[in-house]
Write a protein that holds these residues in place. Structure first.
Motif, PDB file in Angstrom:
ATOM      1  N   GLU A  66      38.474  47.184  29.792  1.00  0.00           N
ATOM      2  CA  GLU A  66      38.140  45.779  30.025  1.00  0.00           C
ATOM      3  C   GLU A  66      38.322  44.967  28.745  1.00  0.00           C
ATOM      4  OE1 GLU A  66      34.299  43.044  31.368  1.00  0.00           O
ATOM      5  OE2 GLU A  66      34.331  45.197  31.817  1.00  0.00           O
ATOM      6  N   HIS A  67      37.894  45.531  27.624  1.00  0.00           N
ATOM      7  CA  HIS A  67      38.039  44.843  26.338  1.00  0.00           C
ATOM      8  C   HIS A  67      39.505  44.572  26.026  1.00  0.00           C
ATOM      9  CE1 HIS A  67      38.008  43.999  22.059  1.00  0.00           C
ATOM     10  NE2 HIS A  67      38.778  45.054  21.865  1.00  0.00           N
ATOM     11  N   LEU A  68      40.341  45.587  26.193  1.00  0.00           N
ATOM     12  CA  LEU A  68      41.759  45.414  25.900  1.00  0.00           C
ATOM     13  C   LEU A  68      42.389  44.380  26.824  1.00  0.00           C
ATOM     14  CD1 LEU A  68      42.936  49.084  25.206  1.00  0.00           C
ATOM     15  CD2 LEU A  68      42.560  47.238  23.557  1.00  0.00           C
ATOM     16  N   GLY A  69      41.959  44.378  28.091  1.00  0.00           N
ATOM     17  CA  GLY A  69      42.464  43.386  29.023  1.00  0.00           C
ATOM     18  C   GLY A  69      42.070  41.977  28.626  1.00  0.00           C
ATOM     19  N   GLN A  70      40.805  41.811  28.210  1.00  0.00           N
ATOM     20  CA  GLN A  70      40.333  40.498  27.783  1.00  0.00           C
ATOM     21  C   GLN A  70      41.021  40.071  26.499  1.00  0.00           C
ATOM     22  OE1 GLN A  70      38.519  38.554  29.482  1.00  0.00           O
ATOM     23  NE2 GLN A  70      37.114  39.676  30.783  1.00  0.00           N
ATOM     24  N   VAL A 101      25.267  66.178  31.465  1.00  0.00           N
ATOM     25  CA  VAL A 101      25.722  65.383  32.607  1.00  0.00           C
ATOM     26  C   VAL A 101      25.886  63.914  32.227  1.00  0.00           C
ATOM     27  CG1 VAL A 101      25.101  64.554  34.913  1.00  0.00           C
ATOM     28  CG2 VAL A 101      24.745  66.957  34.309  1.00  0.00           C
ATOM     29  N   LEU A 102      24.908  63.383  31.504  1.00  0.00           N
ATOM     30  CA  LEU A 102      24.925  61.957  31.208  1.00  0.00           C
ATOM     31  C   LEU A 102      25.967  61.580  30.160  1.00  0.00           C
ATOM     32  CD1 LEU A 102      21.108  61.175  31.326  1.00  0.00           C
ATOM     33  CD2 LEU A 102      22.854  60.637  33.026  1.00  0.00           C
ATOM     34  N   LEU A 105      30.843  58.696  28.751  1.00  0.00           N
ATOM     35  CA  LEU A 105      32.237  58.660  28.301  1.00  0.00           C
ATOM     36  C   LEU A 105      33.106  57.900  29.297  1.00  0.00           C
ATOM     37  CD1 LEU A 105      34.469  59.498  26.365  1.00  0.00           C
ATOM     38  CD2 LEU A 105      34.633  61.686  27.585  1.00  0.00           C
ATOM     39  N   LEU A 106      32.897  58.156  30.579  1.00  0.00           N
ATOM     40  CA  LEU A 106      33.674  57.459  31.607  1.00  0.00           C
ATOM     41  C   LEU A 106      33.392  55.956  31.557  1.00  0.00           C
ATOM     42  CD1 LEU A 106      35.570  57.506  34.014  1.00  0.00           C
ATOM     43  CD2 LEU A 106      33.612  58.037  35.484  1.00  0.00           C
ATOM     44  N   ALA A 107      32.100  55.592  31.414  1.00  0.00           N
ATOM     45  CA  ALA A 107      31.737  54.177  31.356  1.00  0.00           C
ATOM     46  C   ALA A 107      32.339  53.504  30.126  1.00  0.00           C
ATOM     47  CB  ALA A 107      30.217  54.036  31.349  1.00  0.00           C
ATOM     48  N   LEU A 108      32.322  54.199  28.983  1.00  0.00           N
ATOM     49  CA  LEU A 108      32.884  53.629  27.757  1.00  0.00           C
ATOM     50  C   LEU A 108      34.396  53.425  27.882  1.00  0.00           C
ATOM     51  CD1 LEU A 108      30.832  55.640  25.109  1.00  0.00           C
ATOM     52  CD2 LEU A 108      30.831  53.143  25.400  1.00  0.00           C
ATOM     53  N   ARG A 109      35.090  54.338  28.537  1.00  0.00           N
ATOM     54  CA  ARG A 109      36.538  54.175  28.733  1.00  0.00           C
ATOM     55  C   ARG A 109      36.811  52.943  29.589  1.00  0.00           C
ATOM     56  NH1 ARG A 109      40.275  58.470  30.724  1.00  0.00           N
ATOM     57  NH2 ARG A 109      41.712  57.004  29.759  1.00  0.00           N
TER      58      ARG A 109
END
Length: 214
Positions: free
Chosen positions: A200-204, A185-186, A191-195
């Motif tokens: 966010e990284h790509l946007g920054q 489950v975790l 995986l969702l959180a990392l995506r």
């Protein structure tokens, strides 16, 4: 421990714990001689933590949690069987949702995708239904075709194969079962959180290249 201490250590209100007890999500407390109060132990504490994980991070309904709990209480199962229970529990709510327009047509394309991948998946798998709903919405709103899912399927298989290699083939104890359930489950939640972090990284990074302030 008494229910007050269990509540304190689990950081969960007593009425909530009593509700879980009534619903059969927790094993009954133990009667102690010359005491009218029931006592609880580390197993109850672990189970409460698992219920919180499944509902908060796994997004499961209590009905789905009950399915998982029953599998834990049965014991002595294969990890593959427990994984199947988790899959069904995590997608159980999807099958009752209102269908996305075009999802029935998309289901045929999902079936063809699964066949092309050579995956052995039950025809009635809730995952097929969920993916058909997603594909129909992608086609409707973004013009994305089923072929665009192939790279995602490849990554999913790679991650799942790696994940399965780290799991025991059989469940020997409830502690083993809880560990397997939590991991399955975790890791989905991770995986969702990392995506999201990657977006966010790509946007920054894109903003920095254009000279924009973060």
């Amino acid at each position: 421990m008494r229910i007050g201490e269990l509540s304190h250590r689990a950081e969960m209100p007593i009425p909530t714990i009593k509700f879980y007890l009534r619903e059969g999500l927790l094993p009954p407390g133990r009667s102690v001689r010359e005491s009218r109060q029931l006592h609880y132990d580390e197993r109850h504490l672990s189970r409460l933590a698992l219920i919180r994980t499944l509902t908060v991070l796994g997004g499961m309904s209590l009905a789905s949690v009950r399915t998982v709990v029953r599998a834990l209480d049965d014991g002595g199962t294969r990890t593959a069987d427990l994984s199947a229970v988790i899959n069904d529990a995590m997608t159980a709510g999807d099958t009752g949702a209102t269908e996305v327009v075009g999802s029935r047509q998309a289901a045929a394309r999902v079936d063809a995708l699964v066949d092309d991948l050579g995956w052995r998946v039950d025809p009635d798998s809730p995952g097929r239904h969920t993916l058909a709903q997603v594909l129909a919405a992608l086609e409707q709103h973004a013009g994305v075709e089923v072929s665009a899912l192939m790279p995602y399927a490849a990554m999913a298989m790679s991650l799942t194969t790696m994940e399965a290699a780290g799991l025991p083939p059989r469940i020997e104890s409830e502690a083993d079962a809880v560990a397997v359930v939590a991991q399955l489950v975790l890791l989905d939640a991770a995986l969702l959180a990392l995506r999201r972090l990657a977006r966010e990284h790509l946007g920054q990074a894109g903003g920095a290249e254009r000279g924009e302030r973060p």
